[in-house]
Scaffold this active site. Sequence first.
Site, PDB file in Angstrom:
ATOM      1  N   SER A 279       1.389  -1.640   7.821  1.00  0.00           N
ATOM      2  CA  SER A 279       0.063  -2.253   7.827  1.00  0.00           C
ATOM      3  C   SER A 279      -0.848  -1.493   6.876  1.00  0.00           C
ATOM      4  CB  SER A 279      -0.587  -2.200   9.220  1.00  0.00           C
ATOM      5  OG  SER A 279      -1.897  -2.723   9.166  1.00  0.00           O
TER       6      SER A 279
ATOM      7  N   THR B 125       0.835  -1.217   0.000  1.00  0.00           N
ATOM      8  CA  THR B 125       0.000   0.000   0.000  1.00  0.00           C
ATOM      9  C   THR B 125       0.864   1.259   0.000  1.00  0.00           C
ATOM     10  OG1 THR B 125      -0.188  -0.077   2.410  1.00  0.00           O
ATOM     11  CG2 THR B 125      -1.996  -1.055   1.152  1.00  0.00           C
TER      12      THR B 125
ATOM     13  N   VAL C 227       7.669  -7.678   6.028  1.00  0.00           N
ATOM     14  CA  VAL C 227       8.065  -7.987   7.410  1.00  0.00           C
ATOM     15  C   VAL C 227       7.374  -9.225   7.989  1.00  0.00           C
ATOM     16  CG1 VAL C 227       8.766  -5.629   7.987  1.00  0.00           C
ATOM     17  CG2 VAL C 227       6.401  -6.364   8.457  1.00  0.00           C
TER      18      VAL C 227
ATOM     19  N   TYR D 262       6.561  -9.485  25.237  1.00  0.00           N
ATOM     20  CA  TYR D 262       8.011  -9.333  25.037  1.00  0.00           C
ATOM     21  C   TYR D 262       8.603  -8.372  26.063  1.00  0.00           C
ATOM     22  CZ  TYR D 262       9.182 -12.133  20.969  1.00  0.00           C
ATOM     23  OH  TYR D 262       9.455 -13.196  20.145  1.00  0.00           O
TER      24      TYR D 262
ATOM     25  N   TYR E 165      -8.340  -6.180  11.039  1.00  0.00           N
ATOM     26  CA  TYR E 165      -7.442  -5.078  11.414  1.00  0.00           C
ATOM     27  C   TYR E 165      -7.455  -4.908  12.937  1.00  0.00           C
ATOM     28  CZ  TYR E 165      -5.468  -0.303  11.250  1.00  0.00           C
ATOM     29  OH  TYR E 165      -4.691   0.821  11.408  1.00  0.00           O
TER      30      TYR E 165
ATOM     31  N   THR F 261      -5.693  10.234  11.362  1.00  0.00           N
ATOM     32  CA  THR F 261      -4.641  11.212  11.056  1.00  0.00           C
ATOM     33  C   THR F 261      -4.692  11.512   9.562  1.00  0.00           C
ATOM     34  OG1 THR F 261      -3.301  10.359  12.862  1.00  0.00           O
ATOM     35  CG2 THR F 261      -2.137  11.607  11.184  1.00  0.00           C
TER      36      THR F 261
ATOM     37  N   LYS G 163      14.778  -7.591  20.275  1.00  0.00           N
ATOM     38  CA  LYS G 163      15.414  -8.353  21.353  1.00  0.00           C
ATOM     39  C   LYS G 163      16.868  -8.651  20.989  1.00  0.00           C
ATOM     40  CE  LYS G 163      14.668 -12.933  23.412  1.00  0.00           C
ATOM     41  NZ  LYS G 163      14.865 -13.926  22.356  1.00  0.00           N
TER      42      LYS G 163
ATOM     43  N   ARG H 287     -10.394   6.216   2.365  1.00  0.00           N
ATOM     44  CA  ARG H 287     -10.565   6.947   3.621  1.00  0.00           C
ATOM     45  C   ARG H 287     -11.268   8.273   3.350  1.00  0.00           C
ATOM     46  NH1 ARG H 287      -4.962   6.230   6.753  1.00  0.00           N
ATOM     47  NH2 ARG H 287      -4.183   6.036   4.648  1.00  0.00           N
TER      48      ARG H 287
ATOM     49  N   GLY I 183      11.332  -9.792  17.795  1.00  0.00           N
ATOM     50  CA  GLY I 183      12.515 -10.663  17.834  1.00  0.00           C
ATOM     51  C   GLY I 183      13.769  -9.886  17.441  1.00  0.00           C
TER      52      GLY I 183
HETATM   53  N1  UDP Z   1     -16.971   7.878   5.169  1.00  0.00           N
HETATM   54  C1  UDP Z   1     -17.936   8.531   4.431  1.00  0.00           C
HETATM   55  N2  UDP Z   1     -17.769   8.647   3.078  1.00  0.00           N
HETATM   56  C2  UDP Z   1     -16.677   8.149   2.419  1.00  0.00           C
HETATM   57  C3  UDP Z   1     -15.673   7.507   3.170  1.00  0.00           C
HETATM   58  C4  UDP Z   1     -15.853   7.371   4.552  1.00  0.00           C
HETATM   59  O1  UDP Z   1     -18.941   8.999   4.991  1.00  0.00           O
HETATM   60  O2  UDP Z   1     -16.606   8.302   1.178  1.00  0.00           O
HETATM   61  C5  UDP Z   1     -17.141   7.759   6.632  1.00  0.00           C
HETATM   62  C6  UDP Z   1     -16.963   6.353   7.174  1.00  0.00           C
HETATM   63  O3  UDP Z   1     -18.159   5.622   7.097  1.00  0.00           O
HETATM   64  C7  UDP Z   1     -16.540   6.633   8.608  1.00  0.00           C
HETATM   65  C8  UDP Z   1     -15.773   7.938   8.496  1.00  0.00           C
HETATM   66  O4  UDP Z   1     -16.134   8.523   7.261  1.00  0.00           O
HETATM   67  O5  UDP Z   1     -17.666   6.830   9.425  1.00  0.00           O
HETATM   68  C9  UDP Z   1     -14.254   7.764   8.542  1.00  0.00           C
HETATM   69  O6  UDP Z   1     -13.924   6.769   7.625  1.00  0.00           O
HETATM   70  P1  UDP Z   1     -12.438   6.338   7.271  1.00  0.00           P
HETATM   71  O7  UDP Z   1     -12.546   5.242   6.268  1.00  0.00           O
HETATM   72  O8  UDP Z   1     -11.645   7.533   6.892  1.00  0.00           O
HETATM   73  O9  UDP Z   1     -11.773   5.788   8.607  1.00  0.00           O
HETATM   74  P2  UDP Z   1     -12.297   5.018   9.913  1.00  0.00           P
HETATM   75  O10 UDP Z   1     -12.252   6.057  10.955  1.00  0.00           O
HETATM   76  O11 UDP Z   1     -13.692   4.484   9.710  1.00  0.00           O
HETATM   77  O12 UDP Z   1     -11.303   3.945  10.098  1.00  0.00           O
END
Ligand code: UDP
Length: 328
Positions: free
Chosen positions: A76, A36, A58, A160, A146, A176, A106, A187, A103
Amino acid sequence: MKKILITGGAGFLGSHLCDRFIKEGYHVIAMDNLITGDLKNLEHLFPLENFEFYNHDVTKFVHVPGDLDYILHFASPASPIDYLKIPIQTLKVGAMGTHNLLGLAKEKQARILIASTSEIYGDPLVHPQTEAYYGNVNTIGPRGVYDEAKRFMESITMAYHRFHGVDTRIVRIFNTYGPRMRLNDGRVIPAFIGQALRGEDLTVFGTGNQTRSFCYVDDEVEGIYRLLLSDYALPINIGNPNEITIKDFAEEIIKLTGTDQKIILKPLPQDDPLQRQPDISKAREILNWEPKVSRADGMAKTYAYFKTLPKDELYKRDHKDFSNYNKD
Ligand code: UDP
């Protein structure tokens, strides 16, 4: 010169951490399998003598020659869309990847900081979330891959620490944002900005009454930096407590981008947390840290970054191809 290994170094947070530790005069080794992450995020560091890049997954044995002072484990997938597409890799990097890096810590007697998340609180029944809250996670839901990987990550890190005496730190990162987020990773911030730039309506999921609290990347990095150099081994929330509903946030984006898009409602994804806000009393007290960048300033910088991206990227739904992953 202190040497630090940053896994997930080509990712959004990882690359900002590489920048910060270079600025502080460290020798930085970024490690990433680019599933990613993106080398574009690190291009500017390649000419530097005190920067190295290892293309490595990793979840396989990790070898770094010579001494190592610090490890930051930030590898991740981190967007709900990504971990739905690569669920097994997500579990493996949180579980096996963390095991390998502990590991290594350590063996090298290095201090290790692992990136946990507010997702370990699930759909929280306590608000705002303090570190003492155990969470409300659906283990078998789509986000479970996740959330549970990160919960396991915290458990094995404490094991650990207690059993082998490894010097560990755990940061719980809340939402963030900032430059270098992947445009089409699903996101909410890149999604809304991408939609505004393409002239599309903004897709708000559910009623839009769910809340998030967004932290600008420079603040997040400062908190992580202070935690690494502190002597506090228990988890600490690092995030911005300024909470907003997603609907109001969409309105803010429309104002920021000066577009006249409408908001359209789409179904709420399963187990999407209804509210999220960090209690940062511990970070204030122990690290003397709190966020400094307002959402207005942070979003202006983020928008400026997205505007510089080549136009064709705007129209690629997702430039990441996961077809070679998930085979094992
Ligand atoms: N969300 C939204 N429209 C989008 C993408 C996300 O309304 O096109 C909402 C999603 O349902 C969540 C919030 O925005 O309630 C934050 O989503 P994101 O995927 O950024 O991260 P999350 O905090 O859910 O891991």
